[in-house]
Design a protein around this motif. Structure first.
Motif, PDB file in Angstrom:
ATOM      1  N   PRO A 106      -7.036  -8.361  55.926  1.00 41.80           N
ATOM      2  CA  PRO A 106      -5.996  -8.901  56.789  1.00 41.80           C
ATOM      3  C   PRO A 106      -6.013  -8.196  58.143  1.00 41.80           C
ATOM      4  O   PRO A 106      -6.496  -7.071  58.257  1.00 41.80           O
ATOM      5  N   PRO A 107      -5.451  -8.881  59.171  1.00 42.12           N
ATOM      6  CA  PRO A 107      -5.431  -8.230  60.479  1.00 42.12           C
ATOM      7  C   PRO A 107      -4.521  -6.999  60.460  1.00 42.12           C
ATOM      8  O   PRO A 107      -3.652  -6.869  59.602  1.00 42.12           O
ATOM      9  N   LYS A 108      -4.716  -6.159  61.457  1.00 44.46           N
ATOM     10  CA  LYS A 108      -3.889  -4.950  61.534  1.00 44.46           C
ATOM     11  C   LYS A 108      -2.459  -5.363  61.786  1.00 44.46           C
ATOM     12  O   LYS A 108      -2.177  -6.216  62.601  1.00 44.46           O
ATOM     13  N   GLY A 109      -1.555  -4.861  61.109  1.00 47.82           N
ATOM     14  CA  GLY A 109      -0.141  -5.202  61.225  1.00 47.82           C
ATOM     15  C   GLY A 109       0.242  -6.308  60.250  1.00 47.82           C
ATOM     16  O   GLY A 109       1.409  -6.662  60.118  1.00 47.82           O
ATOM     17  N   GLY A 110      -0.748  -6.917  59.577  1.00 44.64           N
ATOM     18  CA  GLY A 110      -0.483  -7.937  58.569  1.00 44.64           C
ATOM     19  C   GLY A 110      -0.346  -9.338  59.165  1.00 44.64           C
ATOM     20  O   GLY A 110      -0.381  -9.536  60.368  1.00 44.64           O
ATOM     21  N   TYR A 111      -0.245 -10.265  58.266  1.00 42.48           N
ATOM     22  CA  TYR A 111      -0.055 -11.656  58.679  1.00 42.48           C
ATOM     23  C   TYR A 111       1.373 -11.834  59.172  1.00 42.48           C
ATOM     24  O   TYR A 111       2.275 -11.101  58.772  1.00 42.48           O
ATOM     25  N   ARG A 112       1.583 -12.868  60.015  1.00 39.80           N
ATOM     26  CA  ARG A 112       2.950 -13.108  60.476  1.00 39.80           C
ATOM     27  C   ARG A 112       3.765 -13.711  59.342  1.00 39.80           C
ATOM     28  O   ARG A 112       3.227 -14.283  58.398  1.00 39.80           O
ATOM     29  N   LYS A 113       5.072 -13.593  59.487  1.00 33.69           N
ATOM     30  CA  LYS A 113       5.956 -14.034  58.416  1.00 33.69           C
ATOM     31  C   LYS A 113       5.981 -15.563  58.358  1.00 33.69           C
ATOM     32  O   LYS A 113       5.901 -16.243  59.373  1.00 33.69           O
ATOM     33  N   ILE A 114       6.101 -16.108  57.171  1.00 36.74           N
ATOM     34  CA  ILE A 114       6.191 -17.549  56.963  1.00 36.74           C
ATOM     35  C   ILE A 114       7.638 -17.964  57.170  1.00 36.74           C
ATOM     36  O   ILE A 114       8.542 -17.428  56.530  1.00 36.74           O
ATOM     37  N   ASN A 115       7.827 -18.955  58.068  1.00 37.40           N
ATOM     38  CA  ASN A 115       9.174 -19.432  58.370  1.00 37.40           C
ATOM     39  C   ASN A 115       9.531 -20.525  57.371  1.00 37.40           C
ATOM     40  O   ASN A 115       8.999 -21.627  57.416  1.00 37.40           O
ATOM     41  N   PHE A 116      10.413 -20.225  56.449  1.00 37.49           N
ATOM     42  CA  PHE A 116      10.819 -21.225  55.468  1.00 37.49           C
ATOM     43  C   PHE A 116      12.299 -21.566  55.591  1.00 37.49           C
ATOM     44  O   PHE A 116      12.839 -22.292  54.771  1.00 37.49           O
TER      45      PHE A 116
END
Length: 151
Positions: free
Chosen positions: A12-22
């Motif tokens: 995964p990219p540094k800092g992680g994936y962006r949050k999923i907007n649900f």
């Protein structure tokens, strides 16, 4: 032994994936309810105005069309009657030509016996459809009998 190559693993990219907007997100309103009601009233008013303008013109054209039809109807009726009598004469002449060699045949009778008994000799006895179209192709009689299929 084979030398082990160094394999780069997908991470995964540094800092992680962006949050999923649900979360439930409502769309922004196109216009306010007052603006929509106002637009509806304006469009309805303009539509009625244009309809009434057009309706006056349509009435004027319908009156003119009806007047021309009323004026020409007697001419069309007279022409149809004339064509009807011409066809009756043509049928009579064809009967005379077909039956000229038949002994005792008189046109308009069945071996000398009148088919129709009339007091007035000048009275027109209208023939039935089969008799009227006796010398015409079958399609002409069919079209006349089933004319409503073509509407």
């Amino acid at each position: 032994m084979a030398t082990a190559e160094r394999v780069k693993q997908d991470m995964p990219p540094k800092g992680g994936y962006r949050k999923i907007n649900f979360a439930r997100v409502f769309p922004k309103p196109f216009a306010s309810s007052r603006a929509m009601v106002g637009t509806y009233i304006v469009c309805t008013g303009v539509g009625w105005y244009l309809y009434l303008l057009n309706d006056r013109l349509v009435d004027k054209y319908q009156v003119e069309s009806r007047s021309s039809l009323i004026a020409i109807t007697p001419l069309l009726d007279a022409e149809a009657d004339r064509e009807y009598l011409k066809q009756l004469r043509k049928n009579r002449e064809t009967e005379e030509k077909l039956m000229k060699n038949v002994k005792g045949w008189k046109t308009g009778t069945l071996y000398g016996e009148p088919v129709y008994k009339t007091v007035d000799k000048n009275e027109l006895i209208e023939p039935g459809l089969n008799e009227y179209y006796v010398h015409a192709p079958d399609k002409v009689l069919y079209d006349r009998v089933y004319w409503h299929k073509y509407l």
